[in-house]
Design a protein around this motif. Structure first.
Motif, PDB file in Angstrom:
ATOM      1  N   SER A  57       0.834  -1.210   0.000  1.00 48.17           N
ATOM      2  CA  SER A  57       0.000   0.000   0.000  1.00 48.17           C
ATOM      3  C   SER A  57       0.863   1.253   0.000  1.00 48.17           C
ATOM      4  CB  SER A  57      -0.928   0.013   1.213  1.00 48.17           C
ATOM      5  OG  SER A  57      -1.853  -1.030   1.127  1.00 48.17           O
ATOM      6  N   LYS A  58       1.961   1.197   0.731  1.00 49.19           N
ATOM      7  CA  LYS A  58       2.855   2.359   0.785  1.00 49.19           C
ATOM      8  C   LYS A  58       3.466   2.615  -0.583  1.00 49.19           C
ATOM      9  CE  LYS A  58       6.815   4.294   3.188  1.00 49.19           C
ATOM     10  NZ  LYS A  58       7.884   4.075   4.140  1.00 49.19           N
ATOM     11  N   LYS A  59       3.879   1.544  -1.272  1.00 50.67           N
ATOM     12  CA  LYS A  59       4.438   1.714  -2.615  1.00 50.67           C
ATOM     13  C   LYS A  59       3.393   2.302  -3.559  1.00 50.67           C
ATOM     14  CE  LYS A  59       7.933  -1.876  -2.418  1.00 50.67           C
ATOM     15  NZ  LYS A  59       8.352  -3.190  -2.939  1.00 50.67           N
ATOM     16  N   ALA A  60       2.167   1.812  -3.464  1.00 51.47           N
ATOM     17  CA  ALA A  60       1.093   2.324  -4.310  1.00 51.47           C
ATOM     18  C   ALA A  60       0.779   3.773  -3.970  1.00 51.47           C
ATOM     19  CB  ALA A  60      -0.151   1.466  -4.165  1.00 51.47           C
ATOM     20  N   ALA A  61       0.877   4.114  -2.688  1.00 54.38           N
ATOM     21  CA  ALA A  61       0.559   5.471  -2.247  1.00 54.38           C
ATOM     22  C   ALA A  61       1.590   6.478  -2.728  1.00 54.38           C
ATOM     23  CB  ALA A  61       0.455   5.520  -0.733  1.00 54.38           C
ATOM     24  N   GLU A  62       2.784   6.010  -3.019  1.00 57.02           N
ATOM     25  CA  GLU A  62       3.820   6.916  -3.507  1.00 57.02           C
ATOM     26  C   GLU A  62       3.507   7.407  -4.917  1.00 57.02           C
ATOM     27  OE1 GLU A  62       7.342   4.608  -2.931  1.00 57.02           O
ATOM     28  OE2 GLU A  62       7.401   5.032  -0.794  1.00 57.02           O
ATOM     29  N   LYS A  63       2.666   6.653  -5.634  1.00 58.34           N
ATOM     30  CA  LYS A  63       2.222   7.092  -6.949  1.00 58.34           C
ATOM     31  C   LYS A  63       1.033   8.023  -6.746  1.00 58.34           C
ATOM     32  CE  LYS A  63       3.549   2.779  -9.048  1.00 58.34           C
ATOM     33  NZ  LYS A  63       3.088   1.583  -9.744  1.00 58.34           N
ATOM     34  N   LYS A  64       0.922   9.024  -7.568  1.00 62.61           N
ATOM     35  CA  LYS A  64      -0.191   9.961  -7.428  1.00 62.61           C
ATOM     36  C   LYS A  64      -1.385   9.468  -8.213  1.00 62.61           C
ATOM     37  CE  LYS A  64       2.606  13.927  -6.456  1.00 62.61           C
ATOM     38  NZ  LYS A  64       2.908  15.316  -6.734  1.00 62.61           N
ATOM     39  N   ASP A  65      -2.583   9.696  -7.666  1.00 64.90           N
ATOM     40  CA  ASP A  65      -3.795   9.329  -8.405  1.00 64.90           C
ATOM     41  C   ASP A  65      -4.101  10.418  -9.443  1.00 64.90           C
ATOM     42  OD1 ASP A  65      -6.520  10.272  -6.126  1.00 64.90           O
ATOM     43  OD2 ASP A  65      -4.964  11.443  -7.053  1.00 64.90           O
ATOM     44  N   VAL A  66      -5.200  10.267 -10.151  1.00 66.75           N
ATOM     45  CA  VAL A  66      -5.520  11.194 -11.246  1.00 66.75           C
ATOM     46  C   VAL A  66      -5.733  12.632 -10.784  1.00 66.75           C
ATOM     47  CG1 VAL A  66      -6.457   9.455 -12.794  1.00 66.75           C
ATOM     48  CG2 VAL A  66      -7.956  10.547 -11.127  1.00 66.75           C
ATOM     49  N   ASP A  67      -6.089  12.834  -9.532  1.00 68.34           N
ATOM     50  CA  ASP A  67      -6.287  14.188  -9.018  1.00 68.34           C
ATOM     51  C   ASP A  67      -4.984  14.802  -8.520  1.00 68.34           C
ATOM     52  OD1 ASP A  67      -9.345  13.081  -7.530  1.00 68.34           O
ATOM     53  OD2 ASP A  67      -9.040  14.020  -9.482  1.00 68.34           O
ATOM     54  N   GLY A  68      -3.885  14.023  -8.535  1.00 68.73           N
ATOM     55  CA  GLY A  68      -2.617  14.532  -8.045  1.00 68.73           C
ATOM     56  C   GLY A  68      -2.493  14.470  -6.538  1.00 68.73           C
ATOM     57  N   VAL A  69      -3.368  13.733  -5.884  1.00 71.78           N
ATOM     58  CA  VAL A  69      -3.339  13.612  -4.429  1.00 71.78           C
ATOM     59  C   VAL A  69      -2.737  12.263  -4.069  1.00 71.78           C
ATOM     60  CG1 VAL A  69      -4.740  13.529  -2.331  1.00 71.78           C
ATOM     61  CG2 VAL A  69      -5.387  15.040  -4.212  1.00 71.78           C
ATOM     62  N   VAL A  70      -1.814  12.261  -3.144  1.00 73.97           N
ATOM     63  CA  VAL A  70      -1.221  11.003  -2.694  1.00 73.97           C
ATOM     64  C   VAL A  70      -2.176  10.363  -1.693  1.00 73.97           C
ATOM     65  CG1 VAL A  70       0.698   9.938  -1.481  1.00 73.97           C
ATOM     66  CG2 VAL A  70       1.119  11.843  -3.037  1.00 73.97           C
ATOM     67  N   MET A  71      -2.602   9.137  -1.980  1.00 72.45           N
ATOM     68  CA  MET A  71      -3.539   8.438  -1.114  1.00 72.45           C
ATOM     69  C   MET A  71      -2.766   7.498  -0.186  1.00 72.45           C
ATOM     70  SD  MET A  71      -6.151   9.889  -2.237  1.00 72.45           S
ATOM     71  CE  MET A  71      -7.561   9.066  -1.575  1.00 72.45           C
ATOM     72  N   MET A  72      -3.042   7.551   1.099  1.00 71.06           N
ATOM     73  CA  MET A  72      -2.335   6.741   2.086  1.00 71.06           C
ATOM     74  C   MET A  72      -3.237   5.721   2.767  1.00 71.06           C
ATOM     75  SD  MET A  72       0.754   7.774   1.915  1.00 71.06           S
ATOM     76  CE  MET A  72       1.495   7.087   3.370  1.00 71.06           C
TER      77      MET A  72
END
Length: 82
Positions: A57-72
């Motif tokens: 999850s942490k690795k995935a969170a390091e990528k930004k979603d389409v809104d440019g918000v980092v999800m944790m």
């Protein structure tokens, strides 16, 4: 990946650690997003699998979603928010 000496956690314990509901954790288990096993009707999870999920999850969170918000948060929580 669990070991013979691994602790076993309940969905309620995981929910407290992740600050989400136990129902969300059970949903993740039922959907196969988090590995676990049942003892009679109750889910159980090896702590090493909890840590592995957090690492993924942490690795995935390091990528930004389409809104440019980092999800944790775990994916199940993000899905419910959107």
């Amino acid at each position: 990946m669990s070991s013979d000496r691994d602790e076993i956690w309940t969905p309620a314990e995981i929910a407290e650690r992740w600050k989400i509901s136990a129902r969300t954790v059970r949903d993740m288990l039922e959907q196969g997003e988090l590995p676990g096993f049942k003892v009679r009707r109750e889910w159980r999870v090896y702590f090493s699998d909890v840590l592995e999920h957090e690492k993924r999850s942490k690795k995935a969170a390091e990528k930004k979603d389409v809104d440019g918000v980092v999800m944790m948060m775990p994916r199940a929580v993000i899905t419910r928010i959107r």
